[in-house]
Design an enzyme around this catalytic site. Structure first.
Site, mmCIF file in Angstrom:
data_model
loop_
_atom_site.group_PDB
_atom_site.id
_atom_site.type_symbol
_atom_site.label_atom_id
_atom_site.label_comp_id
_atom_site.label_asym_id
_atom_site.label_seq_id
_atom_site.Cartn_x
_atom_site.Cartn_y
_atom_site.Cartn_z
ATOM 1 N N THR A 1 0.118 0.934 7.315
ATOM 2 C CA THR A 1 0.118 -0.060 6.243
ATOM 3 C C THR A 1 0.385 -1.422 6.852
ATOM 4 O OG1 THR A 1 1.313 -0.835 4.269
ATOM 5 C CG2 THR A 1 2.568 0.528 5.778
ATOM 6 N N THR B 1 0.849 -1.193 0.000
ATOM 7 C CA THR B 1 0.000 0.000 0.000
ATOM 8 C C THR B 1 0.886 1.244 0.000
ATOM 9 O OG1 THR B 1 -1.766 -1.075 1.186
ATOM 10 C CG2 THR B 1 -1.557 1.263 1.574
HETATM 11 N N1 ASP Z 1 -3.449 -2.300 4.871
HETATM 12 C C1 ASP Z 1 -3.819 -2.750 3.544
HETATM 13 C C2 ASP Z 1 -5.041 -3.599 3.632
HETATM 14 O O1 ASP Z 1 -5.127 -4.400 4.534
HETATM 15 C C3 ASP Z 1 -2.737 -3.535 2.914
HETATM 16 C C4 ASP Z 1 -1.413 -2.852 2.925
HETATM 17 O O2 ASP Z 1 -1.127 -1.985 3.738
HETATM 18 O O3 ASP Z 1 -0.612 -3.192 2.080
HETATM 19 O O4 ASP Z 1 -5.872 -3.519 2.762
#
Ligand code: ASP
Length: 295
Positions: A215, A164
């Protein structure tokens, strides 16, 4: 007021040969946001520009290059929060919007706070945002991972990470904005929404106190409302770096056993970043100091 910006490219397990690409992507996003801030643009403009660059960069799990759902489709979420007004715009379950962060910004500027699915797509069309086929968001790397996972459903190890993207910026007028964008988690259930577009979970911004963007494993981050928790630590007087460390310690040691990272920016340009994953690409620049970056 000192301008500042920090961006991240996701917390996860980045393959060695891709580390330089992650850092280059973060630095390109930083440069775009920084030059806007220097020219007097708003933190909202800077965050949108920085996140768009990372959405268009296929290395990240946001926009083009996102991970695939269990059905082999891409579903995108994004959000942006204005720290002066506490207004926010969130979007989720997008399949045909090339730059979800720009749609999130339109939502922030409109009457709603959170639009998902068909209604969000329709709102994008009405506001003239670029639409695309879902297949245009899929890159060969992710398609190959999806095919392998489908052939061996028990091989969760193929989930190489959480990439992300996010940004926090302060403009010359002293406003502070946080933004993020994601394709979510690899092989997620269609319709699943993680922490990213949820205010207080994936992001929080209060121009008086600071901003945080998280994230990682969204379910664990959401259960802790981690971004709001991190900003609350600033409110209690903690340094941004100590707040980032404690937020990630809490994530790792909660009943959730969560994995992830976070970036923090205080209104006077102090930064913090922490992760309990092997890597988290980031880049930051604060007026009067040299830019920094790493992974
Ligand atoms: N936090 C994001 C999610 O769970 C994924 C990520 O941070 O890469 O959708």
């Amino acid at each position: 007021m000192s301008i500042a910006i920090i961006v991240h490219g996701g917390a996860g397990n980045i393959p060695d040969e891709e580390i330089d690409l992650y850092i280059a992507g973060c630095r390109a996003a930083l440069a775009a946001g920084w030059s806007l801030l220097q020219s007097g643009a708003s933190a909202l403009d800077a965050c949108e520009a920085a996140v768009r660059i990372m959405e268009d960069d296929p290395i990240f799990d946001a926009g083009t290059g996102s991970v695939l759902t269990s059905l082999g489709t891409v579903e995108l979420d994004a959000a942006v929060m204005d720290g002066r007004t506490l207004r926010y715009g969130s979007v989720a379950n997008l399949r045909h919007v090339r730059n979800p962060i720009s749609l999130a910004r339109r939502v922030l500027e409109g009457p709603a706070t959170f639009l998902a699915g068909a209604g969000a797509e329709e709102f994008a069309t009405r506001h003239g945002l670029e639409r695309c086929e879902n297949s245009a968001l899929i890159v060969p790397r992710e398609y190959a991972l999806w095919q392998r996972r489908r052939a061996q459903p028990q091989t969760a190890a193929l989930d190489h990470g959480h990439d992300t993207v996010g940004a926090i910026a302060i403009d010359a007028a002293g406003n502070l904005v946080a933004a993020n964008s994601t394709g979510g988690t690899f092989f997620k259930l269609p319709g699943r929404i993680g922490d990213t577009p949820l205010v207080g979970c994936g992001l929080y911004a209060d121009a008086r106190v600071g901003g945080a963007v998280c994230t990682g494993w969204g379910e664990a981050i959401t259960r802790l409302a981690l971004a709001r928790r991190a900003v609350e630590l600033l409110e209690r007087g903690m340094e941004p770096q100590a707040a980032a460390d404690l937020a990630i310690h809490t994530l790792a040691n909660s009943a959730n056993d969560g994995q992830g990272g976070c970036i923090i920016l205080s209104p006077d340009g102090r930064i913090g970043f922490a992760r309990n994953t092997p890597y988290m690409a980031y880049a930051a620049c604060v007026e009067g100091s040299d830019p920094i970056w790493g992974c």
